[in-house]
Design a protein around this motif. Structure first.
Motif, PDB file in Angstrom:
ATOM      1  N   ARG A  92      32.597  53.092  48.631  1.00  0.00           N
ATOM      2  CA  ARG A  92      33.470  52.209  49.430  1.00  0.00           C
ATOM      3  C   ARG A  92      34.661  51.723  48.613  1.00  0.00           C
ATOM      4  NH1 ARG A  92      31.234  47.368  50.187  1.00  0.00           N
ATOM      5  NH2 ARG A  92      29.608  47.803  48.685  1.00  0.00           N
ATOM      6  N   ARG A 105      41.505  44.574  40.711  1.00  0.00           N
ATOM      7  CA  ARG A 105      41.554  44.037  39.343  1.00  0.00           C
ATOM      8  C   ARG A 105      40.777  42.730  39.252  1.00  0.00           C
ATOM      9  NH1 ARG A 105      46.601  40.958  36.555  1.00  0.00           N
ATOM     10  NH2 ARG A 105      45.982  39.454  38.144  1.00  0.00           N
ATOM     11  N   ASP A 115      22.805  41.042  45.682  1.00  0.00           N
ATOM     12  CA  ASP A 115      23.335  41.865  46.765  1.00  0.00           C
ATOM     13  C   ASP A 115      24.561  41.256  47.438  1.00  0.00           C
ATOM     14  OD1 ASP A 115      21.460  39.957  47.557  1.00  0.00           O
ATOM     15  OD2 ASP A 115      20.678  41.105  49.234  1.00  0.00           O
ATOM     16  N   LEU A 130      21.531  36.049  42.080  1.00  0.00           N
ATOM     17  CA  LEU A 130      22.475  36.211  40.969  1.00  0.00           C
ATOM     18  C   LEU A 130      23.847  36.596  41.539  1.00  0.00           C
ATOM     19  CD1 LEU A 130      21.804  38.230  37.752  1.00  0.00           C
ATOM     20  CD2 LEU A 130      23.713  38.861  39.173  1.00  0.00           C
ATOM     21  N   ASP A 151      27.467  36.723  43.422  1.00  0.00           N
ATOM     22  CA  ASP A 151      27.933  36.278  44.744  1.00  0.00           C
ATOM     23  C   ASP A 151      26.781  36.001  45.704  1.00  0.00           C
ATOM     24  OD1 ASP A 151      30.537  36.485  43.941  1.00  0.00           O
ATOM     25  OD2 ASP A 151      31.131  37.994  45.423  1.00  0.00           O
ATOM     26  N   GLY A 161      38.466  33.045  42.744  1.00  0.00           N
ATOM     27  CA  GLY A 161      37.583  32.191  41.950  1.00  0.00           C
ATOM     28  C   GLY A 161      37.133  32.916  40.698  1.00  0.00           C
ATOM     29  N   GLY A 221      34.125  34.578  40.455  1.00  0.00           N
ATOM     30  CA  GLY A 221      32.902  35.258  40.869  1.00  0.00           C
ATOM     31  C   GLY A 221      32.334  36.243  39.860  1.00  0.00           C
TER      32      GLY A 221
HETATM   33  C1  LIG Z   1      40.371  41.192  45.624  1.00  0.00           C
HETATM   34  C2  LIG Z   1      39.370  40.485  44.771  1.00  0.00           C
HETATM   35  C3  LIG Z   1      39.762  39.977  43.543  1.00  0.00           C
HETATM   36  C4  LIG Z   1      38.842  39.313  42.729  1.00  0.00           C
HETATM   37  N1  LIG Z   1      39.271  38.834  41.522  1.00  0.00           N
HETATM   38  C5  LIG Z   1      38.389  38.216  40.708  1.00  0.00           C
HETATM   39  C6  LIG Z   1      38.808  37.747  39.426  1.00  0.00           C
HETATM   40  O1  LIG Z   1      39.971  37.894  39.025  1.00  0.00           O
HETATM   41  N2  LIG Z   1      37.877  37.127  38.635  1.00  0.00           N
HETATM   42  C7  LIG Z   1      36.582  36.971  39.031  1.00  0.00           C
HETATM   43  O2  LIG Z   1      35.770  36.426  38.267  1.00  0.00           O
HETATM   44  N3  LIG Z   1      36.159  37.413  40.242  1.00  0.00           N
HETATM   45  C8  LIG Z   1      37.027  38.020  41.093  1.00  0.00           C
HETATM   46  N4  LIG Z   1      36.614  38.466  42.307  1.00  0.00           N
HETATM   47  C9  LIG Z   1      35.208  38.252  42.711  1.00  0.00           C
HETATM   48  C10 LIG Z   1      34.287  39.295  42.109  1.00  0.00           C
HETATM   49  O3  LIG Z   1      34.731  40.589  42.426  1.00  0.00           O
HETATM   50  C11 LIG Z   1      32.879  39.093  42.670  1.00  0.00           C
HETATM   51  O4  LIG Z   1      32.507  37.742  42.512  1.00  0.00           O
HETATM   52  C12 LIG Z   1      31.875  39.956  41.896  1.00  0.00           C
HETATM   53  O5  LIG Z   1      32.247  41.320  41.949  1.00  0.00           O
HETATM   54  C13 LIG Z   1      30.485  39.756  42.502  1.00  0.00           C
HETATM   55  O6  LIG Z   1      29.587  40.657  41.912  1.00  0.00           O
HETATM   56  P1  LIG Z   1      28.116  40.766  42.446  1.00  0.00           P
HETATM   57  O7  LIG Z   1      27.443  41.757  41.566  1.00  0.00           O
HETATM   58  O8  LIG Z   1      27.514  39.415  42.580  1.00  0.00           O
HETATM   59  O9  LIG Z   1      28.230  41.286  43.944  1.00  0.00           O
HETATM   60  P2  LIG Z   1      28.902  42.592  44.557  1.00  0.00           P
HETATM   61  O10 LIG Z   1      29.917  43.158  43.655  1.00  0.00           O
HETATM   62  O11 LIG Z   1      29.289  42.241  45.949  1.00  0.00           O
HETATM   63  O12 LIG Z   1      27.702  43.646  44.588  1.00  0.00           O
HETATM   64  C14 LIG Z   1      26.668  43.565  45.509  1.00  0.00           C
HETATM   65  C15 LIG Z   1      26.049  44.946  45.656  1.00  0.00           C
HETATM   66  O13 LIG Z   1      24.890  44.822  46.454  1.00  0.00           O
HETATM   67  C16 LIG Z   1      24.852  45.883  47.368  1.00  0.00           C
HETATM   68  N5  LIG Z   1      24.027  45.454  48.520  1.00  0.00           N
HETATM   69  C17 LIG Z   1      24.360  44.542  49.468  1.00  0.00           C
HETATM   70  N6  LIG Z   1      23.356  44.396  50.345  1.00  0.00           N
HETATM   71  C18 LIG Z   1      22.367  45.228  49.943  1.00  0.00           C
HETATM   72  C19 LIG Z   1      21.062  45.506  50.451  1.00  0.00           C
HETATM   73  N7  LIG Z   1      20.593  44.901  51.552  1.00  0.00           N
HETATM   74  N8  LIG Z   1      20.297  46.413  49.802  1.00  0.00           N
HETATM   75  C20 LIG Z   1      20.761  47.041  48.662  1.00  0.00           C
HETATM   76  N9  LIG Z   1      21.985  46.809  48.157  1.00  0.00           N
HETATM   77  C21 LIG Z   1      22.782  45.907  48.773  1.00  0.00           C
HETATM   78  C22 LIG Z   1      26.310  46.134  47.725  1.00  0.00           C
HETATM   79  O14 LIG Z   1      26.529  47.411  48.267  1.00  0.00           O
HETATM   80  C23 LIG Z   1      26.969  45.942  46.350  1.00  0.00           C
HETATM   81  O15 LIG Z   1      27.031  47.136  45.620  1.00  0.00           O
HETATM   82  C24 LIG Z   1      37.508  39.139  43.157  1.00  0.00           C
HETATM   83  C25 LIG Z   1      37.094  39.645  44.392  1.00  0.00           C
HETATM   84  C26 LIG Z   1      38.026  40.311  45.206  1.00  0.00           C
HETATM   85  C27 LIG Z   1      37.565  40.843  46.543  1.00  0.00           C
END
Ligand SMILES: Cc1cc2nc3c(=O)[nH]c(=O)nc-3n(C[C@H](O)[C@H](O)[C@H](O)COP(=O)(O)OP(=O)(O)OC[C@H]3O[C@@H](n4cnc5c(N)ncnc54)[C@H](O)[C@@H]3O)c2cc1C
Length: 372
Positions: free
Chosen positions: A38, A43, A153, A298, A300, A309, A311
């Motif tokens: 996806r 950045r 997730d 853990l 988001d 933020g 994240g």
């Molecule tokens: C445009 C943009 C800019 C950003 N800039 C910053 C920044 O500058 N600094 C910063 O700190 N943060 C930034 N963020 C936020 C940051 O990207 C997220 O907080 C971080 O990537 C979250 O990581 P995560 O591993 O918690 O979740 P995610 O990256 O959302 O990963 C979750 C994973 O779980 C999988 N999943 C979901 N549901 C299920 C299920 N039921 N079963 C199995 N798998 C599942 C998904 O497919 C995904 O791969 C930004 C976000 C965006 C959109």
């Protein structure tokens, strides 16, 4: 002890790397069919604390590669009007952080996970077992048991919706068109690490993602066993608009800036469409410690926050804290629920700081809008 992680985002992968490195039986399940499935390539900025936690999740032999594919936070950030007249500039310390492309970073964080990461398995629900363990049930009808289940997730977390159903997710009164365009030919738009174009109803944020070395070339020389995507340096752009999107089509949003400087219109017109789109901007309710069980959260999933933020920084810090606690449980230094409760308390405190940073970022844009 067996740990099951749901979600192969930055947070889940960082935790898996730390656990594997410490000899803990860990398995990550990701709903997507592959890492490239996806829109992934935006950045992310890391500050000092988040960067330290990121380095701690990556094997030392890959640290030179981690540095090579980072972007420096260089020179000034600036604000301009839609005709590119400079309105103001802000200095930043060059060495206080690094920029990463999320997709490149994810590729680096899967290195060495092998069979410990499985794709195409979407968690449907979990079941708490009488012996204190947890059973994860997947959409394909299969199930797996764990001593600890970690919901990594993402903001729409299935694990959180079952564990903490009272935590809601709401649209903020702004929405965004987010995309990226190869930087070649547009360097002048963004002489420092960021440029904000400010007009009455629309803000356009430009962020520079210039890899110190092209990822493929850097991996070939520094760690030939690691496969990184062939991503050119780019400008990440976010058009922030008040209200809610009427359509997820990009064109009506782009029409709003047609009288802006031609270089800004060209930048958006030349966007990489696979990595661009319109979306509402969402925020979760504040999170407080809950009665601890063998299921935790853990990144988001635990503290759903809008872009802007901290994240990803918090996800790295969560992974470090949780890994330390899981190691303490495995080594018999702490009881399972007491250790997880400690983690959740700190995670909730850090999440509050993340909410405050995101709120500040959105207030800054409201101020720019009011001043425009
Ligand atoms: C445009 C943009 C800019 C950003 N800039 C910053 C920044 O500058 N600094 C910063 O700190 N943060 C930034 N963020 C936020 C940051 O990207 C997220 O907080 C971080 O990537 C979250 O990581 P995560 O591993 O918690 O979740 P995610 O990256 O959302 O990963 C979750 C994973 O779980 C999988 N999943 C979901 N549901 C299920 C299920 N039921 N079963 C199995 N798998 C599942 C998904 O497919 C995904 O791969 C930004 C976000 C965006 C959109």
């Amino acid at each position: 002890m067996k740990v099951v992680i749901i979600g192969a985002g930055l947070g889940g992968l960082a935790l898996a790397q730390r656990l594997l490195d410490n000899g803990i039986d860990v398995q990550v399940y990701e709903r997507d069919s592959a890492i490239e499935a996806r829109f992934q390539g935006y950045r992310i900025g890391f500050g000092t604390e988040g960067l330290d936690a990121l380095y701690g999740a990556v094997r030392p032999r890959l640290h030179p590669l981690l540095e090579a594919v980072s972007g420096r936070v260089e020179r000034t950030g600036r604000a301009v009007d839609p005709q590119l007249n400079v309105l103001g500039e802000q200095e930043r310390d060059n060495d206080e952080g690094r920029m990463y492309d999320r997709n490149v970073l994810r590729h680096l964080l899967i290195a060495g996970l092998g069979e410990h990461l499985r794709f195409d398995l979407k968690l449907d629900r979990y079941e708490e077992l009488a012996d204190g363990r947890v059973r994860a049930h997947f959409a394909d009808g299969t199930a797996v048991d764990a001593d600890v289940l970690v919901g990594a997730d993402g903001a729409g977390s299935t694990v959180r919706r079952q564990l903490l159903p009272h935590i809601g997710i709401h649209d903020l009164p702004v929405y965004g068109a987010i995309g990226r365009t190869p930087i070649a030919g547009f360097e002048h738009l963004i002489p420092g690490w960021s440029t904000v174009v400010s007009a009455k109803d629309v803000q356009l944020m430009l962020g520079r993602m210039v890899f110190q070395r092209p990822p493929v070339e850097a991996a070939a020389e520094l760690a030939p066993d690691v496969t990184l995507p062939d991503t050119p340096s780019y400008i990440r752009w976010v058009l922030l608009l008040p209200g809610a999107p009427k359509t997820l089509d990009l064109q009506p949003v782009l029409d709003l800036i047609e009288d802006w400087h031609p270089d800004l219109n060209a930048l958006i017109a030349q966007a990489d469409t696979a990595n661009s789109g319109v979306s509402p901007i969402k925020e979760g309710d504040p999170i407080e410690p809950w009665p601890t069980r063998a299921v935790t959260l853990l990144g988001d999933a635990g503290h759903p926050a809008p872009p802007g933020g901290l994240g990803a920084n918090l996800a790295m810090i969560d992974a470090e804290l949780l890994a330390d606690k899981l190691i303490a449980i495995r080594d018999g230094q702490q009881q399972k629920l007491a250790a997880l409760a400690d983690y959740e308390r700190t995670m909730c405190e850090n999440a509050a700081a993340g909410r405050a940073a995101a709120a500040q970022a959105f207030q800054n844009f409201a101020k720019l809008r009011a001043e425009a």
